[in-house]
Scaffold this motif. Sequence first.
Motif, PDB file in Angstrom:
ATOM      1  N   ALA A   1       0.842  -1.192   0.000  1.00  0.00           N
ATOM      2  CA  ALA A   1       0.000   0.000   0.000  1.00  0.00           C
ATOM      3  C   ALA A   1       0.885   1.251   0.000  1.00  0.00           C
ATOM      4  O   ALA A   1       1.896   1.311   0.701  1.00  0.00           O
ATOM      5  CB  ALA A   1      -0.911   0.002   1.215  1.00  0.00           C
ATOM      6  N   GLY A   2       0.492   2.218  -0.818  1.00  0.00           N
ATOM      7  CA  GLY A   2       1.263   3.437  -0.979  1.00  0.00           C
ATOM      8  C   GLY A   2       2.252   3.392  -2.123  1.00  0.00           C
ATOM      9  O   GLY A   2       2.829   4.418  -2.490  1.00  0.00           O
ATOM     10  N   GLY A   3       2.441   2.211  -2.679  1.00  0.00           N
ATOM     11  CA  GLY A   3       3.385   2.051  -3.776  1.00  0.00           C
ATOM     12  C   GLY A   3       2.792   2.428  -5.120  1.00  0.00           C
ATOM     13  O   GLY A   3       1.654   2.903  -5.207  1.00  0.00           O
ATOM     14  N   SER A   4       3.586   2.196  -6.164  1.00  0.00           N
ATOM     15  CA  SER A   4       3.189   2.586  -7.520  1.00  0.00           C
ATOM     16  C   SER A   4       3.425   1.436  -8.497  1.00  0.00           C
ATOM     17  O   SER A   4       4.301   0.594  -8.281  1.00  0.00           O
ATOM     18  CB  SER A   4       4.009   3.797  -7.985  1.00  0.00           C
ATOM     19  OG  SER A   4       3.778   4.920  -7.161  1.00  0.00           O
ATOM     20  N   LEU A   5       2.643   1.443  -9.533  1.00  0.00           N
ATOM     21  CA  LEU A   5       2.814   0.533 -10.662  1.00  0.00           C
ATOM     22  C   LEU A   5       2.461   1.276 -11.944  1.00  0.00           C
ATOM     23  O   LEU A   5       1.634   2.198 -11.925  1.00  0.00           O
ATOM     24  CB  LEU A   5       1.910  -0.694 -10.536  1.00  0.00           C
ATOM     25  CG  LEU A   5       2.296  -1.789  -9.552  1.00  0.00           C
ATOM     26  CD1 LEU A   5       1.182  -2.825  -9.452  1.00  0.00           C
ATOM     27  CD2 LEU A   5       3.600  -2.456  -9.951  1.00  0.00           C
ATOM     28  N   ARG A   6       3.068   0.849 -13.026  1.00  0.00           N
ATOM     29  CA  ARG A   6       2.744   1.411 -14.330  1.00  0.00           C
ATOM     30  C   ARG A   6       2.306   0.269 -15.236  1.00  0.00           C
ATOM     31  O   ARG A   6       3.097  -0.627 -15.550  1.00  0.00           O
ATOM     32  CB  ARG A   6       3.939   2.133 -14.939  1.00  0.00           C
ATOM     33  CG  ARG A   6       3.646   2.806 -16.274  1.00  0.00           C
ATOM     34  CD  ARG A   6       4.857   3.605 -16.750  1.00  0.00           C
ATOM     35  NE  ARG A   6       4.686   4.205 -18.049  1.00  0.00           N
ATOM     36  CZ  ARG A   6       4.049   5.352 -18.275  1.00  0.00           C
ATOM     37  NH1 ARG A   6       3.524   6.030 -17.264  1.00  0.00           N
ATOM     38  NH2 ARG A   6       3.940   5.834 -19.508  1.00  0.00           N
ATOM     39  N   LEU A   7       1.058   0.314 -15.649  1.00  0.00           N
ATOM     40  CA  LEU A   7       0.514  -0.698 -16.540  1.00  0.00           C
ATOM     41  C   LEU A   7       0.642  -0.238 -17.976  1.00  0.00           C
ATOM     42  O   LEU A   7       0.549   0.958 -18.265  1.00  0.00           O
ATOM     43  CB  LEU A   7      -0.953  -0.965 -16.203  1.00  0.00           C
ATOM     44  CG  LEU A   7      -1.278  -1.305 -14.760  1.00  0.00           C
ATOM     45  CD1 LEU A   7      -2.759  -1.641 -14.628  1.00  0.00           C
ATOM     46  CD2 LEU A   7      -0.414  -2.439 -14.252  1.00  0.00           C
ATOM     47  N   SER A   8       0.806  -1.208 -18.861  1.00  0.00           N
ATOM     48  CA  SER A   8       0.916  -0.900 -20.270  1.00  0.00           C
ATOM     49  C   SER A   8       0.015  -1.831 -21.073  1.00  0.00           C
ATOM     50  O   SER A   8      -0.143  -2.998 -20.726  1.00  0.00           O
ATOM     51  CB  SER A   8       2.366  -1.038 -20.731  1.00  0.00           C
ATOM     52  OG  SER A   8       2.542  -0.527 -22.007  1.00  0.00           O
ATOM     53  N   CYS A   9      -0.555  -1.303 -22.141  1.00  0.00           N
ATOM     54  CA  CYS A   9      -1.418  -2.087 -23.014  1.00  0.00           C
ATOM     55  C   CYS A   9      -0.948  -1.875 -24.441  1.00  0.00           C
ATOM     56  O   CYS A   9      -0.861  -0.729 -24.904  1.00  0.00           O
ATOM     57  CB  CYS A   9      -2.857  -1.636 -22.864  1.00  0.00           C
ATOM     58  SG  CYS A   9      -4.000  -2.313 -24.095  1.00  0.00           S
ATOM     59  N   ALA A  10      -0.643  -2.960 -25.100  1.00  0.00           N
ATOM     60  CA  ALA A  10      -0.218  -2.894 -26.493  1.00  0.00           C
ATOM     61  C   ALA A  10      -1.338  -3.407 -27.376  1.00  0.00           C
ATOM     62  O   ALA A  10      -1.893  -4.477 -27.119  1.00  0.00           O
ATOM     63  CB  ALA A  10       1.039  -3.727 -26.692  1.00  0.00           C
ATOM     64  N   GLY A  11      -1.676  -2.646 -28.393  1.00  0.00           N
ATOM     65  CA  GLY A  11      -2.751  -3.035 -29.289  1.00  0.00           C
ATOM     66  C   GLY A  11      -2.261  -3.235 -30.707  1.00  0.00           C
ATOM     67  O   GLY A  11      -1.247  -2.673 -31.112  1.00  0.00           O
ATOM     68  N   SER A  12      -2.992  -4.031 -31.431  1.00  0.00           N
ATOM     69  CA  SER A  12      -2.679  -4.241 -32.840  1.00  0.00           C
ATOM     70  C   SER A  12      -3.801  -3.661 -33.688  1.00  0.00           C
ATOM     71  O   SER A  12      -4.898  -3.421 -33.192  1.00  0.00           O
ATOM     72  CB  SER A  12      -2.539  -5.734 -33.144  1.00  0.00           C
ATOM     73  OG  SER A  12      -3.783  -6.390 -32.933  1.00  0.00           O
TER      74      SER A  12
END
Length: 114
Positions: free
Chosen positions: A14-25
């Motif tokens: 809790a309090g942390g960070s994440l970066r999500l990524s989505c690649a599309g075609s």
Amino acid sequence: QVQLVESGGGLVQAGGSLRLSCAGSGSIFRINTMAWYRQAPGKQRELVARISTGGSTTYADSAKGRFAISRDNAKKTVNLQMNSLKPEDTAVYYCNRFPVGWSWGQGTQVTVSS
């Protein structure tokens, strides 16, 4: 048909960070409003954030001030920067167009420990 591949999830305190990524075609990726959705165990899938082709953004109340959605049309990617994560953010996160119109990808699991 557009194929979507999400990545970047993981286990964070809790309090942390994440970066999500989505690649599309597919060439139609760049002409659609894109969004991130999430589904927690036992709950319905919900919209987290969306971004128009021009870059206008809208967030769910639960995400305002903590999450930031962005897109790179040339690379056909949509990202979700998540800060100040809470245990209630635990869910599988998916990207799709808004409104939903493509097949769902496999999603990426985000788990926030207290």
